[in-house]
Write a protein that holds these residues in place. Structure first.
Motif, PDB file in Angstrom:
ATOM      1  N   PHE A  48     -79.816 -47.943 -64.458  1.00 43.23           N
ATOM      2  CA  PHE A  48     -81.254 -47.583 -64.193  1.00 43.23           C
ATOM      3  C   PHE A  48     -81.475 -46.035 -64.236  1.00 43.23           C
ATOM      4  O   PHE A  48     -81.080 -45.453 -63.456  1.00 43.23           O
ATOM      5  CB  PHE A  48     -81.977 -48.153 -62.891  1.00 43.23           C
ATOM      6  N   ILE A  49     -82.072 -45.647 -65.303  1.00 39.08           N
ATOM      7  CA  ILE A  49     -81.794 -44.082 -65.660  1.00 39.08           C
ATOM      8  C   ILE A  49     -83.100 -43.595 -65.667  1.00 39.08           C
ATOM      9  O   ILE A  49     -84.407 -44.250 -66.399  1.00 39.08           O
ATOM     10  CB  ILE A  49     -81.331 -43.991 -67.055  1.00 39.08           C
ATOM     11  N   GLN A  50     -83.396 -42.647 -64.662  1.00 35.33           N
ATOM     12  CA  GLN A  50     -84.819 -41.726 -64.735  1.00 35.33           C
ATOM     13  C   GLN A  50     -84.916 -40.960 -65.963  1.00 35.33           C
ATOM     14  O   GLN A  50     -84.246 -40.352 -66.588  1.00 35.33           O
ATOM     15  CB  GLN A  50     -84.842 -40.960 -63.419  1.00 35.33           C
ATOM     16  N   VAL A  51     -86.077 -41.131 -66.413  1.00 34.02           N
ATOM     17  CA  VAL A  51     -86.704 -40.404 -67.744  1.00 34.02           C
ATOM     18  C   VAL A  51     -87.862 -39.677 -67.195  1.00 34.02           C
ATOM     19  O   VAL A  51     -88.845 -40.289 -66.723  1.00 34.02           O
ATOM     20  CB  VAL A  51     -86.871 -41.489 -68.757  1.00 34.02           C
ATOM     21  N   GLN A  52     -87.894 -38.362 -67.967  1.00 28.83           N
ATOM     22  CA  GLN A  52     -89.337 -37.718 -68.002  1.00 28.83           C
ATOM     23  C   GLN A  52     -89.759 -37.214 -69.295  1.00 28.83           C
ATOM     24  O   GLN A  52     -88.842 -36.879 -70.291  1.00 28.83           O
ATOM     25  CB  GLN A  52     -89.077 -36.497 -67.118  1.00 28.83           C
ATOM     26  N   THR A  53     -90.964 -37.494 -69.734  1.00 26.89           N
ATOM     27  CA  THR A  53     -91.491 -36.756 -70.821  1.00 26.89           C
ATOM     28  C   THR A  53     -92.707 -35.833 -70.627  1.00 26.89           C
ATOM     29  O   THR A  53     -93.273 -36.076 -69.522  1.00 26.89           O
ATOM     30  CB  THR A  53     -91.892 -37.853 -71.709  1.00 26.89           C
ATOM     31  N   TRP A  54     -92.805 -34.872 -71.603  1.00 27.98           N
ATOM     32  CA  TRP A  54     -94.037 -34.000 -71.409  1.00 27.98           C
ATOM     33  C   TRP A  54     -94.924 -34.078 -72.418  1.00 27.98           C
ATOM     34  O   TRP A  54     -94.885 -34.611 -73.616  1.00 27.98           O
ATOM     35  CB  TRP A  54     -93.268 -32.587 -71.582  1.00 27.98           C
ATOM     36  N   ARG A  55     -96.277 -33.292 -72.087  1.00 27.88           N
ATOM     37  CA  ARG A  55     -97.334 -32.926 -73.060  1.00 27.88           C
ATOM     38  C   ARG A  55     -97.770 -34.426 -73.921  1.00 27.88           C
ATOM     39  O   ARG A  55     -97.925 -35.504 -73.179  1.00 27.88           O
ATOM     40  CB  ARG A  55     -96.707 -31.839 -74.189  1.00 27.88           C
ATOM     41  N   ASN A  81     -82.625 -29.635 -58.063  1.00 31.87           N
ATOM     42  CA  ASN A  81     -82.314 -29.961 -56.514  1.00 31.87           C
ATOM     43  C   ASN A  81     -83.388 -29.274 -55.944  1.00 31.87           C
ATOM     44  O   ASN A  81     -84.054 -28.434 -56.406  1.00 31.87           O
ATOM     45  CB  ASN A  81     -81.013 -29.455 -56.231  1.00 31.87           C
ATOM     46  N   TYR A  82     -83.771 -29.949 -54.600  1.00 32.50           N
ATOM     47  CA  TYR A  82     -84.701 -29.361 -53.894  1.00 32.50           C
ATOM     48  C   TYR A  82     -84.080 -29.664 -52.286  1.00 32.50           C
ATOM     49  O   TYR A  82     -83.296 -30.210 -52.144  1.00 32.50           O
ATOM     50  CB  TYR A  82     -86.074 -29.788 -54.222  1.00 32.50           C
ATOM     51  N   GLU A  83     -84.865 -28.888 -51.529  1.00 41.23           N
ATOM     52  CA  GLU A  83     -84.526 -29.112 -49.929  1.00 41.23           C
ATOM     53  C   GLU A  83     -85.586 -30.329 -49.376  1.00 41.23           C
ATOM     54  O   GLU A  83     -86.662 -30.135 -49.588  1.00 41.23           O
ATOM     55  CB  GLU A  83     -84.816 -28.012 -49.132  1.00 41.23           C
ATOM     56  N   GLY A  84     -85.058 -31.417 -48.871  1.00 49.07           N
ATOM     57  CA  GLY A  84     -85.765 -32.356 -48.569  1.00 49.07           C
ATOM     58  C   GLY A  84     -86.474 -32.232 -47.099  1.00 49.07           C
ATOM     59  O   GLY A  84     -86.195 -31.170 -46.488  1.00 49.07           O
ATOM     60  N   ASP A  85     -87.164 -33.161 -46.914  1.00 50.30           N
ATOM     61  CA  ASP A  85     -88.065 -33.040 -45.378  1.00 50.30           C
ATOM     62  C   ASP A  85     -87.091 -33.039 -44.188  1.00 50.30           C
ATOM     63  O   ASP A  85     -87.194 -32.148 -43.203  1.00 50.30           O
ATOM     64  CB  ASP A  85     -88.903 -34.271 -45.310  1.00 50.30           C
ATOM     65  N   ASP A  86     -85.890 -33.507 -44.444  1.00 52.57           N
ATOM     66  CA  ASP A  86     -84.967 -33.477 -43.442  1.00 52.57           C
ATOM     67  C   ASP A  86     -84.040 -32.149 -43.297  1.00 52.57           C
ATOM     68  O   ASP A  86     -83.118 -32.024 -42.485  1.00 52.57           O
ATOM     69  CB  ASP A  86     -83.859 -34.663 -43.264  1.00 52.57           C
ATOM     70  N   ILE A  92     -81.105 -34.236 -58.161  1.00 52.76           N
ATOM     71  CA  ILE A  92     -81.638 -35.473 -59.069  1.00 52.76           C
ATOM     72  C   ILE A  92     -81.009 -35.008 -60.518  1.00 52.76           C
ATOM     73  O   ILE A  92     -80.957 -34.047 -61.135  1.00 52.76           O
ATOM     74  CB  ILE A  92     -83.123 -35.209 -59.133  1.00 52.76           C
ATOM     75  N   THR A  93     -80.620 -36.250 -61.089  1.00 55.40           N
ATOM     76  CA  THR A  93     -80.143 -36.169 -62.544  1.00 55.40           C
ATOM     77  C   THR A  93     -81.179 -37.305 -63.334  1.00 55.40           C
ATOM     78  O   THR A  93     -81.303 -38.279 -62.858  1.00 55.40           O
ATOM     79  CB  THR A  93     -78.766 -36.754 -62.733  1.00 55.40           C
ATOM     80  N   GLU A  94     -81.760 -36.702 -64.181  1.00 55.27           N
ATOM     81  CA  GLU A  94     -82.622 -37.372 -65.102  1.00 55.27           C
ATOM     82  C   GLU A  94     -82.715 -36.976 -66.577  1.00 55.27           C
ATOM     83  O   GLU A  94     -81.758 -36.143 -66.845  1.00 55.27           O
ATOM     84  CB  GLU A  94     -83.979 -37.050 -64.790  1.00 55.27           C
TER      85      GLU A  94
END
Length: 154
Positions: A48-55, A81-86, A92-94
């Motif tokens: 299950f691969i995360q995909v992102q498209t633009w415009r 990457n980002y700092e989570g709430d915790d 994230i790899t996408e």
């Protein structure tokens, strides 16, 4: 360096279309891609691969694809990457898709939709995120190509 990904799979749910504060469309979805082998029980497995498209491709993906749609993706792998709430670092790899081929329609028919950005079939040119990509007329190829076997390079 090479970073290229080509995938064919089915969407696991309807795509999510959002807009950045600057008004740029971004669409996220998950593509289920079958593995070429079966597990010990003889059942097929999928990634299950995360995909992102633009415009424009993002808008067309949201408008013409839905849960269960078959799609072909051409793009690149991206990590962020980002700092989570915790307080922990989240990675994230996408796949960021440069083009999306609509291999069936939203309502499940097996005839691909054709439009000028992202959807194509065997008789229409592929569209990508590069807005200055050759200047073709989108509806220029509307029927079968008349070509003999002698003209093919293979």
């Amino acid at each position: 360096m090479i970073n290229r990904v080509v995938l064919v799979g089915r969407l696991t749910k309807d795509p999510e279309l959002r807009y950045t504060p600057n008004g740029v469309a971004v669409c996220n979805f998950t593509l289920a891609v079958n593995r070429p082998f079966k597990d010990q029980n003889g059942e097929s497995q999928a990634d299950f691969i995360q995909v992102q498209t633009w415009r424009k491709i993002a808008e067309n993906t949201a408008n013409y694809l839905g849960k269960g749609s078959l799609a072909g993706i051409d793009g690149r792998i991206q990590t962020r990457n980002y700092e989570g709430d915790d307080g922990k670092r989240v990675y994230i790899t996408e796949v960021v898709a440069d083009s999306v081929q609509f291999l069936d329609t939203r309502n499940g028919q097996n005839q691909p939709q054709s439009n000028d950005s992202g959807a194509s079939n065997m008789n229409t040119p592929q569209t990508n995120n590069n807005e200055n990509s050759g200047g073709y007329e989108p509806n220029q190829y509307s029927g079968p190509i008349d070509i003999s076997d002698d003209d093919l390079p293979f």
